[in-house]
Design a protein around this motif. Sequence first.
Motif, PDB file in Angstrom:
ATOM      1  N   PRO A   1       5.781   2.545   6.257  1.00 46.32           N
ATOM      2  CA  PRO A   1       4.350   2.463   5.945  1.00 46.32           C
ATOM      3  C   PRO A   1       3.699   3.802   6.288  1.00 46.32           C
ATOM      4  O   PRO A   1       3.973   4.382   7.340  1.00 46.32           O
ATOM      5  CB  PRO A   1       3.848   1.342   6.854  1.00 46.32           C
ATOM      6  CG  PRO A   1       5.064   0.505   7.130  1.00 46.32           C
ATOM      7  CD  PRO A   1       6.206   1.492   7.172  1.00 46.32           C
ATOM      8  N   ALA A   2       2.869   4.307   5.400  1.00 39.92           N
ATOM      9  CA  ALA A   2       2.262   5.627   5.596  1.00 39.92           C
ATOM     10  C   ALA A   2       1.477   5.700   6.905  1.00 39.92           C
ATOM     11  O   ALA A   2       1.428   6.756   7.534  1.00 39.92           O
ATOM     12  CB  ALA A   2       1.375   5.972   4.407  1.00 39.92           C
TER      13      ALA A   2
ATOM     14  N   LEU B   1      12.831  -4.993   1.813  1.00 42.01           N
ATOM     15  CA  LEU B   1      13.200  -4.143   0.682  1.00 42.01           C
ATOM     16  C   LEU B   1      11.970  -3.927  -0.171  1.00 42.01           C
ATOM     17  O   LEU B   1      11.123  -4.820  -0.295  1.00 42.01           O
ATOM     18  CB  LEU B   1      14.288  -4.809  -0.170  1.00 42.01           C
ATOM     19  CG  LEU B   1      15.653  -4.969   0.483  1.00 42.01           C
ATOM     20  CD1 LEU B   1      16.518  -5.911  -0.334  1.00 42.01           C
ATOM     21  CD2 LEU B   1      16.322  -3.613   0.607  1.00 42.01           C
ATOM     22  N   ALA B   2      11.881  -2.756  -0.788  1.00 36.47           N
ATOM     23  CA  ALA B   2      10.771  -2.467  -1.693  1.00 36.47           C
ATOM     24  C   ALA B   2      11.316  -1.747  -2.917  1.00 36.47           C
ATOM     25  O   ALA B   2      12.231  -0.923  -2.794  1.00 36.47           O
ATOM     26  CB  ALA B   2       9.724  -1.596  -1.014  1.00 36.47           C
ATOM     27  N   GLU B   3      10.769  -2.077  -4.069  1.00 38.88           N
ATOM     28  CA  GLU B   3      11.126  -1.359  -5.290  1.00 38.88           C
ATOM     29  C   GLU B   3      10.123  -0.236  -5.477  1.00 38.88           C
ATOM     30  O   GLU B   3       8.919  -0.467  -5.592  1.00 38.88           O
ATOM     31  CB  GLU B   3      11.100  -2.281  -6.496  1.00 38.88           C
ATOM     32  CG  GLU B   3      11.517  -1.574  -7.766  1.00 38.88           C
ATOM     33  CD  GLU B   3      11.380  -2.447  -8.994  1.00 38.88           C
ATOM     34  OE1 GLU B   3      11.267  -1.879 -10.082  1.00 38.88           O
ATOM     35  OE2 GLU B   3      11.354  -3.680  -8.863  1.00 38.88           O
ATOM     36  N   ILE B   4      10.634   0.978  -5.462  1.00 38.88           N
ATOM     37  CA  ILE B   4       9.803   2.161  -5.644  1.00 38.88           C
ATOM     38  C   ILE B   4      10.400   2.966  -6.793  1.00 38.88           C
ATOM     39  O   ILE B   4      11.551   3.395  -6.714  1.00 38.88           O
ATOM     40  CB  ILE B   4       9.744   3.008  -4.357  1.00 38.88           C
ATOM     41  CG1 ILE B   4       9.193   2.164  -3.202  1.00 38.88           C
ATOM     42  CG2 ILE B   4       8.900   4.263  -4.574  1.00 38.88           C
ATOM     43  CD1 ILE B   4       9.285   2.833  -1.851  1.00 38.88           C
ATOM     44  N   ASP B   5       9.638   3.132  -7.847  1.00 34.59           N
ATOM     45  CA  ASP B   5      10.089   3.868  -9.035  1.00 34.59           C
ATOM     46  C   ASP B   5      11.429   3.359  -9.551  1.00 34.59           C
ATOM     47  O   ASP B   5      12.315   4.136  -9.896  1.00 34.59           O
ATOM     48  CB  ASP B   5      10.154   5.368  -8.749  1.00 34.59           C
ATOM     49  CG  ASP B   5       8.795   5.955  -8.437  1.00 34.59           C
ATOM     50  OD1 ASP B   5       7.785   5.397  -8.911  1.00 34.59           O
ATOM     51  OD2 ASP B   5       8.736   6.965  -7.717  1.00 34.59           O
TER      52      ASP B   5
ATOM     53  N   ALA C   1       4.232   7.361  -1.789  1.00 33.92           N
ATOM     54  CA  ALA C   1       4.295   6.453  -2.936  1.00 33.92           C
ATOM     55  C   ALA C   1       3.398   5.258  -2.666  1.00 33.92           C
ATOM     56  O   ALA C   1       3.173   4.877  -1.524  1.00 33.92           O
ATOM     57  CB  ALA C   1       5.734   5.995  -3.179  1.00 33.92           C
ATOM     58  N   GLU C   2       2.896   4.668  -3.729  1.00 35.15           N
ATOM     59  CA  GLU C   2       2.073   3.464  -3.637  1.00 35.15           C
ATOM     60  C   GLU C   2       2.945   2.284  -4.070  1.00 35.15           C
ATOM     61  O   GLU C   2       3.606   2.337  -5.107  1.00 35.15           O
ATOM     62  CB  GLU C   2       0.866   3.605  -4.563  1.00 35.15           C
ATOM     63  CG  GLU C   2      -0.245   2.638  -4.293  1.00 35.15           C
ATOM     64  CD  GLU C   2      -0.955   2.866  -2.965  1.00 35.15           C
ATOM     65  OE1 GLU C   2      -1.398   1.858  -2.379  1.00 35.15           O
ATOM     66  OE2 GLU C   2      -1.075   4.017  -2.512  1.00 35.15           O
ATOM     67  N   VAL C   3       2.974   1.229  -3.258  1.00 36.02           N
ATOM     68  CA  VAL C   3       3.823   0.074  -3.545  1.00 36.02           C
ATOM     69  C   VAL C   3       2.953  -1.171  -3.623  1.00 36.02           C
ATOM     70  O   VAL C   3       2.196  -1.468  -2.706  1.00 36.02           O
ATOM     71  CB  VAL C   3       4.902  -0.113  -2.449  1.00 36.02           C
ATOM     72  CG1 VAL C   3       5.778  -1.313  -2.758  1.00 36.02           C
ATOM     73  CG2 VAL C   3       5.742   1.134  -2.310  1.00 36.02           C
ATOM     74  N   ASP C   4       3.073  -1.892  -4.743  1.00 37.40           N
ATOM     75  CA  ASP C   4       2.357  -3.160  -4.897  1.00 37.40           C
ATOM     76  C   ASP C   4       3.035  -4.224  -4.048  1.00 37.40           C
ATOM     77  O   ASP C   4       4.265  -4.252  -3.916  1.00 37.40           O
ATOM     78  CB  ASP C   4       2.373  -3.617  -6.363  1.00 37.40           C
ATOM     79  CG  ASP C   4       1.595  -2.679  -7.262  1.00 37.40           C
ATOM     80  OD1 ASP C   4       0.580  -2.115  -6.801  1.00 37.40           O
ATOM     81  OD2 ASP C   4       2.006  -2.502  -8.418  1.00 37.40           O
TER      82      ASP C   4
ATOM     83  N   GLY D   1       0.805  -1.209   0.000  1.00 37.62           N
ATOM     84  CA  GLY D   1       0.000   0.000   0.000  1.00 37.62           C
ATOM     85  C   GLY D   1       0.838   1.259   0.000  1.00 37.62           C
ATOM     86  O   GLY D   1       1.910   1.323  -0.577  1.00 37.62           O
ATOM     87  N   ALA D   2       0.349   2.278   0.708  1.00 40.84           N
ATOM     88  CA  ALA D   2       0.996   3.583   0.725  1.00 40.84           C
ATOM     89  C   ALA D   2       2.186   3.590   1.684  1.00 40.84           C
ATOM     90  O   ALA D   2       2.109   3.070   2.800  1.00 40.84           O
ATOM     91  CB  ALA D   2      -0.005   4.657   1.122  1.00 40.84           C
ATOM     92  N   VAL D   3       3.286   4.177   1.215  1.00 39.42           N
ATOM     93  CA  VAL D   3       4.483   4.346   2.032  1.00 39.42           C
ATOM     94  C   VAL D   3       4.979   5.778   1.871  1.00 39.42           C
ATOM     95  O   VAL D   3       4.634   6.457   0.910  1.00 39.42           O
ATOM     96  CB  VAL D   3       5.625   3.370   1.634  1.00 39.42           C
ATOM     97  CG1 VAL D   3       5.225   1.934   1.831  1.00 39.42           C
ATOM     98  CG2 VAL D   3       6.095   3.621   0.219  1.00 39.42           C
ATOM     99  N   VAL D   4       5.774   6.225   2.822  1.00 39.23           N
ATOM    100  CA  VAL D   4       6.491   7.483   2.682  1.00 39.23           C
ATOM    101  C   VAL D   4       7.935   7.113   2.383  1.00 39.23           C
ATOM    102  O   VAL D   4       8.617   6.516   3.217  1.00 39.23           O
ATOM    103  CB  VAL D   4       6.370   8.367   3.942  1.00 39.23           C
ATOM    104  CG1 VAL D   4       7.242   9.604   3.812  1.00 39.23           C
ATOM    105  CG2 VAL D   4       4.920   8.764   4.165  1.00 39.23           C
TER     106      VAL D   4
END
Length: 132
Positions: free
Chosen positions: A17-18, A111-115, A85-88, A2-5
Amino acid sequence: MGAVVAMLHAGLRCAFPARQVLSAEGGPAPESAGGCPAPERGARLWEDAGRDRAMAAAPEPAARCVRVATGGGPRAIACSHPRLAEVDRERVWPLPELLADVLRLPHVVGLAEIDGALHWVIDARRLPADSA
């Protein structure tokens, strides 16, 4: 997930996590005014050796403040470039056990891939009390 900062902290890409973020502010205000502490006195997400390397490579000093909810109450994190950002879910990976053992940073959970860039996923509820 979901949404993260997503942000840069000490030159390293991080994401909270947002729902754990209480507010994001402009430049660090004086602590007496309830603002973010100076970057060198704020909560640190990384061990000193890694932070020193990251600070040397950082393109600019921290210019923002993100306040996060932790188990011990709100904490200020000095950062730069915070953004929502929104992360799947398929772009988020838990931290492998071996890497978690090596890092010894309980607040780093994945770890998360963002953009197109990897970000450390941080669980603010796990921030150690002595990092302020």
